[in-house]
Each structure stands twice: as C-alpha cells, then as structure tokens.
Design a protein around this motif. Structure first.
Motif, PDB file in Angstrom:
ATOM      1  N   PHE A 178       0.874  -1.177   0.000  1.00  8.66           N
ATOM      2  CA  PHE A 178       0.000   0.000   0.000  1.00  8.66           C
ATOM      3  C   PHE A 178       0.904   1.218   0.000  1.00  8.66           C
ATOM      4  O   PHE A 178       1.853   1.288   0.766  1.00  8.66           O
ATOM      5  CB  PHE A 178      -0.876   0.040   1.262  1.00  8.66           C
ATOM      6  N   ASP A 179       0.594   2.160  -0.858  1.00  8.20           N
ATOM      7  CA  ASP A 179       1.345   3.407  -0.815  1.00  8.20           C
ATOM      8  C   ASP A 179       0.651   4.322   0.192  1.00  8.20           C
ATOM      9  O   ASP A 179      -0.017   3.844   1.095  1.00  8.20           O
ATOM     10  CB  ASP A 179       1.467   4.026  -2.208  1.00  8.20           C
ATOM     11  N   ALA A 180       0.803   5.587   0.040  1.00  3.95           N
ATOM     12  CA  ALA A 180       0.143   6.531   0.942  1.00  3.95           C
ATOM     13  C   ALA A 180      -1.321   6.665   0.530  1.00  3.95           C
ATOM     14  O   ALA A 180      -1.759   7.680   0.009  1.00  3.95           O
ATOM     15  CB  ALA A 180       0.856   7.871   0.918  1.00  3.95           C
ATOM     16  N   GLY A 181      -2.058   5.610   0.756  1.00  5.23           N
ATOM     17  CA  GLY A 181      -3.474   5.567   0.420  1.00  5.23           C
ATOM     18  C   GLY A 181      -4.022   4.197   0.746  1.00  5.23           C
ATOM     19  O   GLY A 181      -3.275   3.293   1.121  1.00  5.23           O
ATOM     20  N   PRO A 182      -5.321   4.002   0.596  1.00  7.68           N
ATOM     21  CA  PRO A 182      -5.952   2.744   0.978  1.00  7.68           C
ATOM     22  C   PRO A 182      -5.939   1.663  -0.105  1.00  7.68           C
ATOM     23  O   PRO A 182      -6.409   0.551   0.123  1.00  7.68           O
ATOM     24  CB  PRO A 182      -7.392   3.168   1.282  1.00  7.68           C
ATOM     25  N   ASN A 183      -5.406   1.980  -1.285  1.00  4.17           N
ATOM     26  CA  ASN A 183      -5.497   1.050  -2.412  1.00  4.17           C
ATOM     27  C   ASN A 183      -4.411  -0.012  -2.380  1.00  4.17           C
ATOM     28  O   ASN A 183      -3.226   0.306  -2.350  1.00  4.17           O
ATOM     29  CB  ASN A 183      -5.423   1.821  -3.735  1.00  4.17           C
ATOM     30  N   ALA A 184      -4.830  -1.260  -2.431  1.00  3.39           N
ATOM     31  CA  ALA A 184      -3.892  -2.380  -2.427  1.00  3.39           C
ATOM     32  C   ALA A 184      -3.314  -2.583  -3.817  1.00  3.39           C
ATOM     33  O   ALA A 184      -4.019  -2.478  -4.815  1.00  3.39           O
ATOM     34  CB  ALA A 184      -4.612  -3.660  -1.986  1.00  3.39           C
ATOM     35  N   VAL A 185      -2.036  -2.908  -3.843  1.00  2.00           N
ATOM     36  CA  VAL A 185      -1.386  -3.412  -5.049  1.00  2.00           C
ATOM     37  C   VAL A 185      -1.008  -4.838  -4.704  1.00  2.00           C
ATOM     38  O   VAL A 185      -0.328  -5.079  -3.714  1.00  2.00           O
ATOM     39  CB  VAL A 185      -0.130  -2.590  -5.419  1.00  2.00           C
ATOM     40  N   LEU A 186      -1.510  -5.784  -5.487  1.00  2.00           N
ATOM     41  CA  LEU A 186      -1.224  -7.193  -5.230  1.00  2.00           C
ATOM     42  C   LEU A 186      -0.256  -7.719  -6.274  1.00  2.00           C
ATOM     43  O   LEU A 186      -0.405  -7.433  -7.461  1.00  2.00           O
ATOM     44  CB  LEU A 186      -2.517  -8.019  -5.260  1.00  2.00           C
ATOM     45  N   TYR A 187       0.697  -8.498  -5.809  1.00  2.54           N
ATOM     46  CA  TYR A 187       1.651  -9.170  -6.685  1.00  2.54           C
ATOM     47  C   TYR A 187       1.404 -10.674  -6.586  1.00  2.54           C
ATOM     48  O   TYR A 187       1.124 -11.193  -5.509  1.00  2.54           O
ATOM     49  CB  TYR A 187       3.098  -8.914  -6.241  1.00  2.54           C
ATOM     50  N   THR A 188       1.527 -11.346  -7.711  1.00  3.60           N
ATOM     51  CA  THR A 188       1.469 -12.798  -7.736  1.00  3.60           C
ATOM     52  C   THR A 188       2.170 -13.273  -9.002  1.00  3.60           C
ATOM     53  O   THR A 188       2.524 -12.466  -9.865  1.00  3.60           O
ATOM     54  CB  THR A 188       0.018 -13.325  -7.653  1.00  3.60           C
ATOM     55  N   LEU A 189       2.348 -14.561  -9.099  1.00  5.58           N
ATOM     56  CA  LEU A 189       2.929 -15.148 -10.304  1.00  5.58           C
ATOM     57  C   LEU A 189       1.828 -15.468 -11.304  1.00  5.58           C
ATOM     58  O   LEU A 189       0.666 -15.666 -10.926  1.00  5.58           O
ATOM     59  CB  LEU A 189       3.700 -16.418  -9.939  1.00  5.58           C
ATOM     60  N   ASP A 190       2.192 -15.583 -12.583  1.00  3.63           N
ATOM     61  CA  ASP A 190       1.213 -15.894 -13.623  1.00  3.63           C
ATOM     62  C   ASP A 190       0.394 -17.139 -13.289  1.00  3.63           C
ATOM     63  O   ASP A 190      -0.809 -17.170 -13.534  1.00  3.63           O
ATOM     64  CB  ASP A 190       1.897 -16.096 -14.977  1.00  3.63           C
ATOM     65  N   LYS A 191       1.030 -18.154 -12.718  1.00  5.52           N
ATOM     66  CA  LYS A 191       0.322 -19.404 -12.453  1.00  5.52           C
ATOM     67  C   LYS A 191      -0.740 -19.273 -11.357  1.00  5.52           C
ATOM     68  O   LYS A 191      -1.590 -20.151 -11.237  1.00  5.52           O
ATOM     69  CB  LYS A 191       1.299 -20.532 -12.127  1.00  5.52           C
ATOM     70  N   PHE A 192      -0.711 -18.184 -10.587  1.00  2.00           N
ATOM     71  CA  PHE A 192      -1.711 -17.995  -9.527  1.00  2.00           C
ATOM     72  C   PHE A 192      -2.619 -16.793  -9.769  1.00  2.00           C
ATOM     73  O   PHE A 192      -3.526 -16.532  -8.980  1.00  2.00           O
ATOM     74  CB  PHE A 192      -1.028 -17.826  -8.164  1.00  2.00           C
ATOM     75  N   VAL A 193      -2.387 -16.057 -10.835  1.00  2.72           N
ATOM     76  CA  VAL A 193      -3.093 -14.783 -11.020  1.00  2.72           C
ATOM     77  C   VAL A 193      -4.607 -14.959 -11.121  1.00  2.72           C
ATOM     78  O   VAL A 193      -5.364 -14.158 -10.564  1.00  2.72           O
ATOM     79  CB  VAL A 193      -2.520 -13.973 -12.209  1.00  2.72           C
ATOM     80  N   VAL A 194      -5.073 -15.998 -11.784  1.00  2.64           N
ATOM     81  CA  VAL A 194      -6.520 -16.198 -11.912  1.00  2.64           C
ATOM     82  C   VAL A 194      -7.111 -16.578 -10.553  1.00  2.64           C
ATOM     83  O   VAL A 194      -8.168 -16.063 -10.160  1.00  2.64           O
ATOM     84  CB  VAL A 194      -6.846 -17.243 -13.007  1.00  2.64           C
ATOM     85  N   GLU A 195      -6.427 -17.448  -9.836  1.00  2.00           N
ATOM     86  CA  GLU A 195      -6.912 -17.843  -8.509  1.00  2.00           C
ATOM     87  C   GLU A 195      -6.965 -16.644  -7.556  1.00  2.00           C
ATOM     88  O   GLU A 195      -7.962 -16.444  -6.848  1.00  2.00           O
ATOM     89  CB  GLU A 195      -6.009 -18.939  -7.938  1.00  2.00           C
TER      90      GLU A 195
END
Length: 163
Positions: free
Chosen positions: A79-96
């Motif tokens: 989270f930067d200076a705000g409430p918005n999440a940035v999520l990281y994942t690998l391609d093999k898990f992105v849909v899940e």
C-alpha cells in the motif's frame, strides 16, 4: 530517521536480490513487511496518520489467509500513501488470486475489472471450497461496493528510452 537511513536501503537491496533471483516467496514477504512497517511508522506519529482503511486491512487478512492455506507466499500486497492495495502474484496464480478477491469484493457492474478477458477468467474460476472456508475466518463476508475497481496489469520489460 532510522527507517530512512537504515531499514529502507537494506530492505530495497534484499527485495532487488529476491526479484533478480526470481524468489517470489522472499520478494513477497519482504514487500509485505516493508508495507506493514511503513504504515506502522505512520500510525506511530503524533498525530497519527492512517492511510489504510478497514477494507485495506481486510485485503491484508485475506492475502495472509490465502498464503497460509497454500503453504507458501503466492500473493503479496503493498500500500502506498493511500488505501489502495497493489497485489503481486505469479502468472500461475493470477486467476486464482483474482477470483479470490472477486469472491470477497464482488463486482459492482460493467467495467469493474479493467481487463475484460481477465474478468471472464476470474468470474469462471472455481475456488477450492477449503480455501473459501479458510478465508472466511478473516471475518469478511462478500459485499459489493467496498472496492470501486480492479486493475489488472503485468510487469513490463523495465524502463525504456524513447529517444
């Protein structure tokens, strides 16, 4: 001052090393720890600064529940200076991961997810009932309207010179 002089440079070095080594588990853990520490420092000021909100904290709980269920770091947040999440994942898990977030933060209508193809994939994905059971323990009940929009992007080739 300690965070700026000591913690951040070392943490950035470790994150870069994990990234270059393609060690997503380490990258994700360090990224989440850094985000947590940044927001803890903000809360420790006087008067305190609160960038994250209840929905932000629920995303954190769901990501941790997901990773515990999986037995590995499959998703990471920052989270930067705000409430918005940035999520990281690998391609093999992105849909899940997308389907999991969509389950707990359902669509509010057209264009809720920035990429129509990705939207179709995550809407059709069947989550493991045990995963839902595990994440339900966070206390989150699926409710539309708490998240305004999902943006789906991929990392690119890095900085490019346009000259």
């Amino acid at each position: 001052q300690h965070r700026i002089k000591e913690v951040v440079p070392q943490r950035m070095k470790e994150i870069e090393e994990a990234f270059l080594a393609k060690d997503f588990g380490k990258f994700g853990e360090l990224t989440m720890k850094d985000s947590n520490q940044f927001h803890a420092v903000c809360a420790d000021t006087y008067p305190p600064i609160f960038y994250m909100n209840d929905i932000s904290r629920m995303v954190v709980r769901i990501v941790h529940a997901y990773n515990i269920w999986a037995g590995e770091v499959r998703a990471a947040y920052t989270f930067d200076a705000g409430p918005n999440a940035v999520l990281y994942t690998l391609d093999k898990f992105v849909v899940e991961v997308g389907a999991l977030m969509l389950h707990y933060f359902p669509s509010t209508g057209k264009d809720y997810i920035s990429n129509p193809e990705f939207a179709k994939e995550i809407e059709a994905f069947k989550l493991d009932p045990e995963l839902i059971k595990h994440c339900d323990k966070t206390g989150r009940a699926p409710e539309a309207g708490d998240v305004k929009m999902f943006y789906y992007t991929k990392s690119g080739p890095g900085p490019l010179s346009l000259e």
